[in-house]
Design an enzyme around this catalytic site. Sequence first.
Site, PDB file in Angstrom:
ATOM      1  N   TYR A 144       0.869  -1.179   0.000  1.00  0.00           N
ATOM      2  CA  TYR A 144       0.000   0.000   0.000  1.00  0.00           C
ATOM      3  C   TYR A 144       0.903   1.225   0.000  1.00  0.00           C
ATOM      4  CZ  TYR A 144      -3.355   3.522   1.690  1.00  0.00           C
ATOM      5  OH  TYR A 144      -4.136   4.637   1.820  1.00  0.00           O
ATOM      6  N   ASP A 239       9.329   2.835  -0.800  1.00  0.00           N
ATOM      7  CA  ASP A 239       8.320   3.524   0.000  1.00  0.00           C
ATOM      8  C   ASP A 239       8.611   3.215   1.474  1.00  0.00           C
ATOM      9  OD1 ASP A 239       4.659   3.515   0.154  1.00  0.00           O
ATOM     10  OD2 ASP A 239       6.213   4.370   1.457  1.00  0.00           O
ATOM     11  N   LYS A 267       4.707   9.611   8.294  1.00  0.00           N
ATOM     12  CA  LYS A 267       4.639   9.123   9.692  1.00  0.00           C
ATOM     13  C   LYS A 267       5.731   9.739  10.586  1.00  0.00           C
ATOM     14  CE  LYS A 267       2.539   4.880   7.944  1.00  0.00           C
ATOM     15  NZ  LYS A 267       1.132   4.892   8.379  1.00  0.00           N
TER      16      LYS A 267
HETATM   17  P1  KE4 Z   1      -0.561   8.539   4.385  1.00  0.00           P
HETATM   18  O1  KE4 Z   1      -1.055   9.265   3.143  1.00  0.00           O
HETATM   19  O2  KE4 Z   1      -1.673   7.754   5.046  1.00  0.00           O
HETATM   20  O3  KE4 Z   1       0.183   9.459   5.348  1.00  0.00           O
HETATM   21  O4  KE4 Z   1       0.538   7.477   3.949  1.00  0.00           O
HETATM   22  C1  KE4 Z   1       0.180   6.508   2.986  1.00  0.00           C
HETATM   23  C2  KE4 Z   1       1.140   5.347   3.081  1.00  0.00           C
HETATM   24  C3  KE4 Z   1       2.133   5.218   2.122  1.00  0.00           C
HETATM   25  N1  KE4 Z   1       3.030   4.197   2.173  1.00  0.00           N
HETATM   26  C4  KE4 Z   1       2.981   3.284   3.174  1.00  0.00           C
HETATM   27  C5  KE4 Z   1       3.990   2.185   3.197  1.00  0.00           C
HETATM   28  C6  KE4 Z   1       1.985   3.361   4.175  1.00  0.00           C
HETATM   29  O5  KE4 Z   1       1.950   2.442   5.158  1.00  0.00           O
HETATM   30  C7  KE4 Z   1       1.047   4.414   4.131  1.00  0.00           C
HETATM   31  C8  KE4 Z   1      -0.068   4.548   5.166  1.00  0.00           C
HETATM   32  N2  KE4 Z   1      -0.201   3.472   6.080  1.00  0.00           N
HETATM   33  C9  KE4 Z   1      -1.544   3.192   6.553  1.00  0.00           C
HETATM   34  C10 KE4 Z   1      -1.482   2.082   7.598  1.00  0.00           C
HETATM   35  N3  KE4 Z   1      -0.990   0.864   7.085  1.00  0.00           N
HETATM   36  C11 KE4 Z   1      -2.218   4.415   7.089  1.00  0.00           C
HETATM   37  C12 KE4 Z   1      -3.467   4.163   7.897  1.00  0.00           C
HETATM   38  C13 KE4 Z   1      -4.678   4.757   7.235  1.00  0.00           C
HETATM   39  O6  KE4 Z   1      -4.813   4.632   5.999  1.00  0.00           O
HETATM   40  O7  KE4 Z   1      -5.484   5.360   7.993  1.00  0.00           O
END
Ligand code: KE4
Length: 430
Positions: A144, A239, A267
């Site tokens: 993801y 990523d 994060k």
């Molecule tokens: P954000 O746009 O949510 O800050 O980051 C996206 C993202 C990109 N790449 C990786 C590897 C990620 O894990 C994420 C976001 N992680 C999820 C939890 N696995 C965020 C939780 C959510 O979507 O509320």
Amino acid sequence: MRDEVSRTLFERACKVLVGGVNSPVRAFKGVGGTPRFIREAKGAYVTDADGNSLIDYVCSWGALLFGHAPDFVREALDRCAEKGTSYGYPTELEIELAELVRELAPHVEMIRFVNSGSEATAGAVRLARGVTRRPKILKCSGCYHGAVDSLLVTAGSGVATLSIPETVGVPQSVADDTLVIPYNDVSALESVFAKHGAELAAFILEPVAGNMGLVPPDLLFLRRARELTTEVGALLIFDEVMTGFRIAAGGAVELYRVVPDLVCFGKIIGGGVPCGAFGGRREIMQNLAPVGPVYQAGTLAGNPLAVSVGLATLREILCAGRALYQELDRRAARLADGLEERCRAAGVPVTVQRVGSMFTVFFSPSKCIRNYEEARSCDTQRFAAFFHAMLRNGIHLPPSQFECWFLTTAHDDVVIERTLAACERALREM
Ligand code: KE4
């Protein structure tokens, strides 16, 4: 454990917030029941609207490395509040954070700050397409990379949790430019490069997969990815939104010694306030506006509030040094091993997979989960039963089999002991 107030708040929320939440994975669709509405948090604990104090393993989905509301964050916020939170002008703070990222992750020669991990990956993908003048992107099923059109194809995290079969709203023409292979599948990697190499702008992957549950990389997979992208002139994008500053100060690049062309952060780089970034080799990054033709922008990008908290967080990492990650690793190993032992002793087949302070308890008899297909074969019903039994016993896990548990420096041996005791009670209840 009382949850009437959360229930009332959830009903009220569902009238004005879609699904009662602002991010789908929070809605408990993967486990059923009512999401807990959190009133406050400190250290390893969150307090929900009914006053229940819960040990937290979501930790803002990995954004917190030093627990909830550490003093140094509050001090940074106070300093910033007096001077203003966003100017729309360049500031010295952004230079300092960029220089600090480069000190911790020397492969990041230049960087662009944004406001989320999704913005970081979207920017990196557009830059790769701009630099190579090629259309296609390769990703892995179950990885993801944020809510980005090109990257939602067979994604993990919330997309997997909700089993959304198609990326509704993403034009087929966009989805067609995204190729997908299984994680850790070297032969699939080699054949897709043989067939599409000349059209590939980039291969983007989580160097440690955290969004299908935790799946460590085969080192050969990472190394072949580096070789093949170099051979065909595509960019390798790591990523590290989840792994950056978490599994090591220099992230997966430090652990596995495979250097991508671009890396994405989120994060931890914001320490719990919205911040993301992407960066890498100077000659690639210089293609971004205002120097180059690839456009990327953001009103609040690099704002003093986010940068101040990010700076305070990364300075803590810099001064804590290697000992920080050794201690996090020790504690996470104690917890992960303890959970696995207790589940197996109770006749519940699990496999726990961990890298540093992030891990997943897979409810599966398999000895090892190597990709998304194997992760999806887990017993998600049993995971849901475990999730709720742990919640009743004061432990809040990520509400999905396809997510990671995160430890912070606030998860000390007492917290770990309490978690293992809760696990024993939960297994008896199951
Ligand atoms: P954000 O746009 O949510 O800050 O980051 C996206 C993202 C990109 N790449 C990786 C590897 C990620 O894990 C994420 C976001 N992680 C999820 C939890 N696995 C965020 C939780 C959510 O979507 O509320």
